[in-house]
Scaffold this motif. Structure first.
Motif, PDB file in Angstrom:
ATOM      1  N   LEU A  52       0.810  -1.209   0.000  1.00 32.23           N
ATOM      2  CA  LEU A  52       0.000   0.000   0.000  1.00 32.23           C
ATOM      3  C   LEU A  52       0.845   1.262   0.000  1.00 32.23           C
ATOM      4  O   LEU A  52       0.322   2.359  -0.029  1.00 32.23           O
ATOM      5  N   TYR A  53       2.156   1.095   0.035  1.00 33.31           N
ATOM      6  CA  TYR A  53       3.023   2.267   0.065  1.00 33.31           C
ATOM      7  C   TYR A  53       3.531   2.552  -1.338  1.00 33.31           C
ATOM      8  O   TYR A  53       4.030   1.660  -2.014  1.00 33.31           O
ATOM      9  N   THR A  54       3.418   3.779  -1.808  1.00 34.54           N
ATOM     10  CA  THR A  54       3.959   4.155  -3.114  1.00 34.54           C
ATOM     11  C   THR A  54       5.357   4.712  -2.909  1.00 34.54           C
ATOM     12  O   THR A  54       5.525   5.687  -2.183  1.00 34.54           O
ATOM     13  N   ASN A  72       8.165  -2.646 -11.188  1.00 37.50           N
ATOM     14  CA  ASN A  72       7.621  -2.229  -9.889  1.00 37.50           C
ATOM     15  C   ASN A  72       8.193  -3.053  -8.749  1.00 37.50           C
ATOM     16  O   ASN A  72       8.387  -2.545  -7.651  1.00 37.50           O
ATOM     17  N   ILE A  73       8.446  -4.322  -9.001  1.00 37.00           N
ATOM     18  CA  ILE A  73       9.069  -5.150  -7.963  1.00 37.00           C
ATOM     19  C   ILE A  73      10.509  -4.703  -7.753  1.00 37.00           C
ATOM     20  O   ILE A  73      10.973  -4.564  -6.627  1.00 37.00           O
ATOM     21  N   GLY A  74      11.211  -4.456  -8.866  1.00 35.50           N
ATOM     22  CA  GLY A  74      12.636  -4.124  -8.780  1.00 35.50           C
ATOM     23  C   GLY A  74      12.914  -2.880  -7.972  1.00 35.50           C
ATOM     24  O   GLY A  74      13.890  -2.838  -7.208  1.00 35.50           O
ATOM     25  N   ILE A  75      12.057  -1.849  -8.108  1.00 33.57           N
ATOM     26  CA  ILE A  75      12.354  -0.614  -7.388  1.00 33.57           C
ATOM     27  C   ILE A  75      12.224  -0.793  -5.882  1.00 33.57           C
ATOM     28  O   ILE A  75      12.816  -0.040  -5.117  1.00 33.57           O
ATOM     29  N   ARG A  76      11.474  -1.796  -5.423  1.00 32.99           N
ATOM     30  CA  ARG A  76      11.422  -2.054  -3.986  1.00 32.99           C
ATOM     31  C   ARG A  76      12.447  -3.092  -3.566  1.00 32.99           C
ATOM     32  O   ARG A  76      12.986  -3.039  -2.461  1.00 32.99           O
ATOM     33  N   LEU A  77      12.692  -4.040  -4.476  1.00 34.60           N
ATOM     34  CA  LEU A  77      13.597  -5.138  -4.150  1.00 34.60           C
ATOM     35  C   LEU A  77      15.007  -4.643  -3.880  1.00 34.60           C
ATOM     36  O   LEU A  77      15.737  -5.231  -3.082  1.00 34.60           O
TER      37      LEU A  77
END
Lengths: 169, 186
Positions: free
Chosen positions: A145-147, B55-60
């Motif tokens: 839920l965090y952008t 989108n996964i990569g930018i958090r991973l």
């Protein structure tokens, strides 16, 4: 029935005191200067409004990093002062201390900057900042839920952070 | 106390929580299946998988940096080595190798010996243009973008299409240094 020693029967919840809670405040910025998190536990004096305060802090660190990298006596290349550098390249400062507080800083290669302001007797807080980075990963980066790039509004992260900071010597 | 040294991929893989491999494979298969039903066009599905991977990569990347404790890589060669040896090992449990460096060190291939995403998978004739593992290329692209490297990641060899191994080509387009984000007059 008489109650003796009421405080032993019902333990009171831990209240942050100035002696128990040694950290003053924490800032978390991303590479674009957005202040992702600002929490204060012990800050008697407020001089600027929050936006100016965050910008000032970010600008200070940006300049300090640039300065420390350029003044490095051991590095071979001499870039120009003011030229932007890749995050993590060159040496980076990790803390400064005044007679009333100590500011500890950590920047990750992904551009997330952690700033922790504590009492001046604190030791090297790099491990602490690393642990806080791990907390960030668990509660914020993995939170669907965090952008990314917006201010952090995760209660679990705030609670975990408060609890951890209370335990810093 | 100085900060801890970087940890190896095996050490981290052993210490993180793991999920059942079949569950992982079947979940990914269900995602691709649903995308094919919703989007119908194979090219669209490839793009969508890449976007999901991004989108996964930018958090991973943050999880990777926090757990592995690697410091900034000096050049792209080191980056590719770290992705192959530490990254793939830590998140997928597979060992990958880096080959095929070009002359100026900006383009290389990462070869995966085995790939947990594609266990039990066969591509039918209707999906011949599909890059089933395109999510991996998005993950690498997203993660590298968060460490200021703009890259292009494409599949060179894909066992589901009849080749003998999985090979990803990672090409560094440019490094983007950090700039002061506030304008001077604000």
């Amino acid at each position: 029935m008489q109650f003796f020693g009421g405080s032993e029967i019902s333990p009171s919840p831990s209240v942050p005191t100035t002696t128990g809670n040694n950290a003053h405040m924490i800032y978390v910025f991303n590479r674009n200067g957005v202040c992702l998190l600002y929490r204060e536990w012990n800050r008697p004096l407020h001089t600027l409004n929050p936006q100016q305060d965050h910008k000032l802090m970010f600008g200070l660190l940006f300049s300090l990093k640039s300065l420390t990298a350029k003044m490095d006596p051991t590095s071979a290349e001499k870039g120009n002062l003011g030229v932007p550098q890749l995050p993590g390249q060159g040496c980076s400062f990790h803390s400064f201390r005044t007679n009333t507080y100590k500011l500890s800083f950590m920047e990750t290669p992904s551009g997330i900057k952690f700033i922790l302001v504590t009492n001046p007797r604190s030791g090297d807080l790099r491990e602490t900042l690393m642990y806080i980075y791990n907390l960030y990963v668990e509660y914020v980066a993995k939170n669907p839920l965090y952008t990314p790039g917006t201010p952090i509004r995760c209660e679990l992260f705030n609670t975990a952070l408060d609890q951890y900071v209370r335990s810093i010597p | 106390m100085p900060p801890a040294a970087p940890r190896s991929g095996d050490a981290i893989f052993a210490s993180v929580e793991r999920v059942n491999a079949e569950l992982f494979t079947l979940t990914y298969g269900a995602i691709v299946r649903q995308l094919l039903t919703d989007l119908e066009e194979v090219e669209e599905v490839n793009k969508q998988l890449d976007q999901m991977g991004y989108n996964i990569g930018i958090r991973l990347i943050d999880e990777f940096l926090a757990k592995s404790n690697v410091s900034r890589c000096v050049d792209f060669k080191e980056t590719a080595e770290v992705i192959a040896k530490v990254g793939f090992k830590m998140f997928l449990g597979v060992t990958a190798s880096v080959t095929n460096w070009d002359a100026d060190g900006t383009c290389c291939s990462i070869v995966l010996e085995d790939n947990p995403l594609v266990d039990f998978v066969e591509l039918p004739d209707t999906c011949q243009g599909l890059y089933y593992c395109n999510i991996l290329s998005g993950v690498i692209r997203g993660a590298l973008e968060m460490v200021s490297m703009k890259t292009e990641v494409t599949w060179i060899r894909d066992m589901l299409r009849g080749d003998d191994a999985y090979e990803l080509q990672v090409k560094l387009l440019k490094q983007v240094p950090e700039e002061y984000p506030y304008k001077d007059d604000e």
